[in-house]
Scaffold this motif. Structure first.
Motif, short mmCIF file in Angstrom:
data_model
loop_
_atom_site.label_atom_id
_atom_site.label_comp_id
_atom_site.label_asym_id
_atom_site.label_seq_id
_atom_site.Cartn_x
_atom_site.Cartn_y
_atom_site.Cartn_z
N VAL A 143 0.88 -1.10 0.06
CA VAL A 143 0.01 0.02 0.06
C VAL A 143 1.00 1.31 0.03
O VAL A 143 0.54 2.30 -0.69
CB VAL A 143 -0.91 0.10 1.33
N GLY A 144 1.75 1.22 0.71
CA GLY A 144 2.84 2.30 0.74
C GLY A 144 3.42 2.56 -0.80
O GLY A 144 3.27 3.93 -1.04
N LEU A 145 3.68 1.52 -1.32
CA LEU A 145 4.35 1.63 -2.57
C LEU A 145 3.29 2.26 -3.69
O LEU A 145 3.47 3.06 -4.66
CB LEU A 145 4.98 0.54 -3.29
N LEU A 146 2.08 1.68 -3.48
CA LEU A 146 0.84 2.12 -4.39
C LEU A 146 0.67 3.60 -4.18
O LEU A 146 0.45 4.29 -5.17
CB LEU A 146 -0.46 1.51 -3.92
N LYS A 147 0.72 4.04 -2.87
CA LYS A 147 0.33 5.40 -2.67
C LYS A 147 1.50 6.42 -3.36
O LYS A 147 1.25 7.37 -3.58
CB LYS A 147 0.25 5.85 -1.01
N ARG A 148 2.60 5.81 -2.90
CA ARG A 148 3.93 6.70 -3.61
C ARG A 148 3.81 6.87 -5.12
O ARG A 148 4.02 7.82 -5.81
CB ARG A 148 5.12 6.04 -3.12
N LYS A 149 3.71 5.74 -5.71
CA LYS A 149 3.27 5.78 -7.09
C LYS A 149 2.28 6.45 -7.69
O LYS A 149 2.48 7.32 -8.67
CB LYS A 149 3.27 4.27 -7.68
N LYS A 150 1.17 6.43 -6.89
CA LYS A 150 0.04 7.17 -7.44
C LYS A 150 0.34 8.63 -7.21
O LYS A 150 -0.11 9.58 -8.23
CB LYS A 150 -1.15 7.14 -6.37
#
Length: 502
Positions: A143-150
């Motif tokens: 989820v942390g990587l998802l938010k960073r990429k978003k």
């Protein structure tokens, strides 16, 4: 639901997505009004999630894109689903349940029988708790990587699958990605060897066909389904087999409780035999390859994802406890040591013998389907990225020749999976037991035991000013589960070394 097609980015620190020859991923099979409730463990191998999409509308560019994907075209991209509708907790829980119950349940009683019911039940509980922490770590990192990429892509992305390989590469660098890849390949082969070996053994007891022949036939049957039937047909068959498998397991456990009796936790057991049971327990309880898909399915909602992981893992855990207790209770009544599952097949409780055999074959079949889909896609990507296939004669070829030219990559990839696996399973005695030990003691423990706390530690260092709370921020917890995972690997090395010397 809106479905977007965007280029894949191999690194999050760039201001614009960099298009690379990375793997592409298909998202969860879902219609406008349905929730995906399917799949055995292995269907979602770390970076090559291989499921289907039911597209709405006619003549869209998206349909043409997926048509290219099904043909095996090298589209360096990921499929991203965005929109207001997200998955449900109930759907995610059902997905974990269906994914967890697989062929590992067949090896569990045989391994835990020498230790006894009480030690094995306590050990199974500890393994469940350890794997639950690891799963929560994975979803927090994802989820942390998802938010960073978003944030970097400056796009309203609700659902996207970021593979465990990508997670390792983004947090631990190229070395982490390489370790994840090598571990996955070894895990894929050991899993296929275990499934092929055990299926031959079961069919031999059922219809007296030699194990080597029946194991090859059973594996080739599902390989043909995957290669010829395609993803959609395979998905539909897998859903039917998974629902039937779960129904049979519940029926067997009810019959065994009603007719088999219960002698309780008699005796203290042999705690020295517990270490040898840990790998197969991990093999039976792992669902962590599903973590990236769950994060995408629930739109990165960390609260709902945590709830789904906890609830979804409890049901298979209880099912395994009951199954192990039933099998070990029967083995205590036997005059000599015998595989508790085989002993269960000998009971005459209203057709329970046929039910156990059918359940065993269904568990193996669904596991083979999942591993074949994910593992063959891995090799398919390597072929498309590294080899040039001459298709110049496609237009002037006959129908059969055109069919072969269009499908040869998929057949070659499938052959690369089943060829070495069948060779080992038919030439190595007791390959099922050895393969489950290797898969659970080394591959799964490394991929889903050692790497998650290492990734969380590295991510925590990179984001020291992040005040968000979670297991991934608790360094004592990371250190504890990391050392526990390393201990499992070292213990397995010691056991294998002792066995080799003797």
């Amino acid at each position: 639901m809106k479905i977007q097609y965007i280029p894949s980015s191999s690194c999050f620190h760039q201001t614009r997505p960099c298009i690379t020859k990375s793997s592409w991923t298909k998202v969860l099979h879902q219609t406008r009004n349905s929730t995906p409730i399917f799949l055995n463990r292995s269907y979602y191998y770390y970076g090559y999630t291989y499921t289907t999409c039911n597209l709405q509308g006619d003549g869209s560019q998206l349909k043409r894109t997926f048509k290219k994907l099904n043909k095996g075209d090298d589209l360096s991209a990921e499929i991203v689903v965005s929109g207001t509708k997200k998955g449900t907790v109930a759907g995610a829980v059902a997905l974990i349940i269906g994914t967890s119950i697989g062929s590992g349940i067949l090896a569990l009683p045989m391994k835990t029988s020498p230790a006894g019911l009480l030690p094995s039940s306590i050990s199974l509980t500890l393994c469940w708790g350890f794997l639950l922490i690891e799963a929560l770590l994975l979803v927090e990192i994802n989820v942390g990587l998802l938010k960073r990429k978003k944030k970097i892509m400056d796009n309203e992305i609700d659902l996207e699958v970021i593979s465990i390989r990508t997670m390792a590469q983004e947090t631990l660098g190229e070395l982490g990605g390489t370790i994840a890849t090598l571990t996955y390949v070894f895990l894929g082969y050991t899993s296929m060897i275990a499934y092929a070996s055990k299926s031959g053994e079961i069919i031999y007891h059922l219809i007296n066909i030699p194990e080597s022949v029946s194991g090859v036939f059973f594996t080739m049957l599902f390989a043909s389904l995957v290669s010829v039937g395609g993803t959609r047909t395979t998905d539909q068959v897998n859903q039917v087999l998974t629902v039937s498998m779960i129904g049979l397991l519940v029926s067997i456990e009810v019959l065994a409780i009603v007719f088999g009796g219960w002698s309780g936790f008699e005796g203290a057991g042999d705690w020295t035999k517990v270490p040898a049971t840990i790998p197969v327990m991990i093999f039976s309880l792992v669902y962590h390859d599903l973590a990236p898909v769950l994060c995408a399915y629930l739109g990165g909602d960390i609260g709902r994802i945590r709830t789904s992981v906890v609830l979804g893992s409890v049901v298979p855990f209880i099912g395994l406890l009951v199954w192990d207790a039933i099998a070990l209770n029967l083995s205590k009544q036997a005059e000599s040591f015998i595989d508790p599952v085989e002993l269960l097949m000998r009971q005459r409780w209203d057709g329970v013998e046929i039910m156990v055999e059918a359940f065993s074959l269904l568990a193996l079949g669904t596991s083979i389907i999942g591993t074949l889909l994910g593992f063959s896609q891995f090799f398919k990507e390597q072929i498309l990225n590294n080899l040039t296939w001459d298709s110049s004669s496609l237009q002037n070829s006959r129908l059969v020749e055109r069919w072969w030219i269009s499908n040869r990559v998929g057949f070659t990839a499938t052959a690369m999976v089943i060829g070495p696996s069948l060779f080992v399973s038919t030439t190595v005695p007791d390959a099922f037991s050895a393969a489950t030990d290797i898969a659970g003691g080394y591959c799964m423990t490394m991929l889903y035991g050692v790497l998650p706390p290492a990734m969380a530690w590295a991510m925590h260092i990179a984001e020291e000013n992040d005040d968000k709370k979670g297991i991934s921020k608790a360094r004592p917890a990371l250190l504890g589960v990391g050392l526990f995972a390393c201990g499992i690997i070292l213990d397995q090395i010691f056991l294998d070394f002792s066995s080799f010397r003797s």
